[in-house]
Every structure is written in structure tokens, then in C-alpha cells.
Design a protein around this motif. Structure first.
Motif, PDB file in Angstrom:
ATOM      1  N   MET A 120     -66.239  -3.385  75.927  1.00 47.69           N
ATOM      2  CA  MET A 120     -65.607  -2.179  75.397  1.00 47.69           C
ATOM      3  C   MET A 120     -66.337  -0.906  75.822  1.00 47.69           C
ATOM      4  SD  MET A 120     -62.897  -3.329  74.198  1.00 47.69           S
ATOM      5  CE  MET A 120     -62.160  -1.938  73.371  1.00 47.69           C
ATOM      6  N   LYS A 121     -67.564  -1.023  76.327  1.00 46.31           N
ATOM      7  CA  LYS A 121     -68.293   0.155  76.826  1.00 46.31           C
ATOM      8  C   LYS A 121     -67.610   0.763  78.049  1.00 46.31           C
ATOM      9  CE  LYS A 121     -72.851  -1.410  75.312  1.00 46.31           C
ATOM     10  NZ  LYS A 121     -74.171  -1.893  75.768  1.00 46.31           N
ATOM     11  N   THR A 122     -66.865  -0.044  78.796  1.00 47.22           N
ATOM     12  CA  THR A 122     -66.251   0.435  80.031  1.00 47.22           C
ATOM     13  C   THR A 122     -64.809   0.898  79.854  1.00 47.22           C
ATOM     14  OG1 THR A 122     -65.508  -1.771  80.682  1.00 47.22           O
ATOM     15  CG2 THR A 122     -67.694  -1.096  81.407  1.00 47.22           C
ATOM     16  N   ILE A 151     -60.573   2.207  83.495  1.00 46.20           N
ATOM     17  CA  ILE A 151     -61.942   1.887  83.889  1.00 46.20           C
ATOM     18  C   ILE A 151     -62.231   2.784  85.077  1.00 46.20           C
ATOM     19  CG2 ILE A 151     -63.545   0.170  84.779  1.00 46.20           C
ATOM     20  CD1 ILE A 151     -61.985  -1.967  83.293  1.00 46.20           C
ATOM     21  N   GLY A 152     -63.133   3.723  84.864  1.00 42.71           N
ATOM     22  CA  GLY A 152     -63.387   4.727  85.896  1.00 42.71           C
ATOM     23  C   GLY A 152     -62.130   5.550  86.115  1.00 42.71           C
ATOM     24  N   ASP A 153     -61.723   5.694  87.374  1.00 43.63           N
ATOM     25  CA  ASP A 153     -60.528   6.463  87.707  1.00 43.63           C
ATOM     26  C   ASP A 153     -59.279   5.600  87.832  1.00 43.63           C
ATOM     27  OD1 ASP A 153     -61.898   8.861  87.778  1.00 43.63           O
ATOM     28  OD2 ASP A 153     -62.410   8.668  89.894  1.00 43.63           O
ATOM     29  N   GLN A 195     -54.157   5.380  89.970  1.00 39.32           N
ATOM     30  CA  GLN A 195     -55.260   6.326  89.828  1.00 39.32           C
ATOM     31  C   GLN A 195     -54.932   7.306  88.708  1.00 39.32           C
ATOM     32  OE1 GLN A 195     -58.296   6.062  91.516  1.00 39.32           O
ATOM     33  NE2 GLN A 195     -57.264   4.127  91.871  1.00 39.32           N
ATOM     34  N   ALA A 196     -55.891   7.525  87.840  1.00 38.45           N
ATOM     35  CA  ALA A 196     -55.706   8.452  86.721  1.00 38.45           C
ATOM     36  C   ALA A 196     -55.752   9.885  87.218  1.00 38.45           C
ATOM     37  CB  ALA A 196     -56.780   8.225  85.666  1.00 38.45           C
ATOM     38  N   LYS A 197     -54.887  10.725  86.660  1.00 39.31           N
ATOM     39  CA  LYS A 197     -54.901  12.158  86.950  1.00 39.31           C
ATOM     40  C   LYS A 197     -55.807  12.833  85.932  1.00 39.31           C
ATOM     41  CE  LYS A 197     -50.105  11.826  88.308  1.00 39.31           C
ATOM     42  NZ  LYS A 197     -48.744  12.081  87.848  1.00 39.31           N
TER      43      LYS A 197
END
Length: 150
Positions: free
Chosen positions: A68-70, A102-104, A140-142
Motif C-alpha cells: 500500500m506504500k506504492t 503507481i508512479g505515473d 499514463q497519468a496526467k
């Protein structure tokens, strides 16, 4: 799929699922842990070899807390497609849909759990959970989509 057994027990199992899903969305380890049976509980994710099968509530919680940290902005929903109760034991199938970052990368997963639930002192718990991923989309997240509220 079948729904058999006392309606009160089926409702309690549904509420167990709702509590589990809500705990994931809120990253609430106390509520998440309260969904699991005793130390011989099993959580299995065979499609994800780094996790595989985890034995025992303490190990399940350690794995969940680390995972859950990620995750950012997790939205997890689950609904039953089958609940078959025999005494203090139930076979359950639950369909899931989850969106998380997770990340982008944004992940959209759909799958199902095959569960064994047990009733202990009048309360239902997950004894065994095996997750099967059926579909995954990524994008990819904006930056403007990264605002989250609880």
C-alpha cells in the motif's frame, strides 16, 4: 452462481466484503486486518509471482502494508457473485474492479476472488482468498488528474 444459506449470514459476508474494499480505499490497516481470520489465513495472488501465496495474518498484513506504500488514489470495489454457506463456513466468489496509480502509470484491474469465509463467535472472516486477474489496462497519468480526496 448460487446464493444459499441464511440471509443474515449472506448479508454479513457482503458487509465483510464492503469493509475490506473500504479499508483498501482508505489504506486503513486496522480495518483491513479485522477482515482476516486467525493465523492460518491464506492470501494467494498466483498471477503476481513476487507475492504468490502468503500464510498467516501477520504475514498478510506485512505484505499489504508494504504494497500500500506504492499505491496512490486507490479505488477498489467488490461485489459477490456467489455465496454458498454450509454452517460456519462459506464458499464465496467476489468480482473486483480497481483503479490505482503507481508512479505515473494508472492501472485499471478487473478480476475475481475465490474465497473461503469462516464464522467465529458470530462474525464472518476471510480464511482463504485467491485472486485471479482477468483484465488490466494501463495509461499514463496526467498531472491534472493527480488530485485526490478521501
Amino acid at each position: 452462481m448460487a446464493f444459499t444459506g441464511p440471509v443474515e449470514d449472506r448479508l454479513a459476508i457482503r458487509e465483510l466484503m464492503d469493509t475490506y474494499a473500504d479499508a483498501i480505499c482508505r489504506v486503513d490497516a486496522v480495518d483491513y486486518a479485522a477482515c482476516w481470520a486467525d493465523e492460518d489465513a491464506i492470501w494467494s495472488i498466483p498471477w503476481y509471482p513476487d507475492i504468490g501465496t502468503i500464510h498467516g495474518k501477520d504475514a498478510i498484513m506485512a505484505t499489504w502494508n508494504e504494497a500500500m506504500k506504492t499505491f496512490a488514489g486507490d479505488n477498489f470495489v467488490m461485489r459477490p457473485s456467489s455465496i454458498v454457506i454450509e454452517g460456519d463456513r462459506a464458499q464465496v466468489t467476489a468480482r473486483t474492479s480497481e483503479v490505482y496509480d503507481i508512479g505515473d502509470t494508472v492501472f485499471r484491474d478487473r478480476g475475481y476472488y475465490e474465497d473461503v469465509c469462516v464464522k467465529v463467535a458470530g462474525r464472518w472472516y476471510f480464511k482463504e482468498r485467491t485472486f485471479h486477474l482477468k483484465h488490466r489496462e494501463t495509461s499514463q497519468a496526467k498531472p491534472e488528474d493527480r488530485e485526490f480526496t478521501s
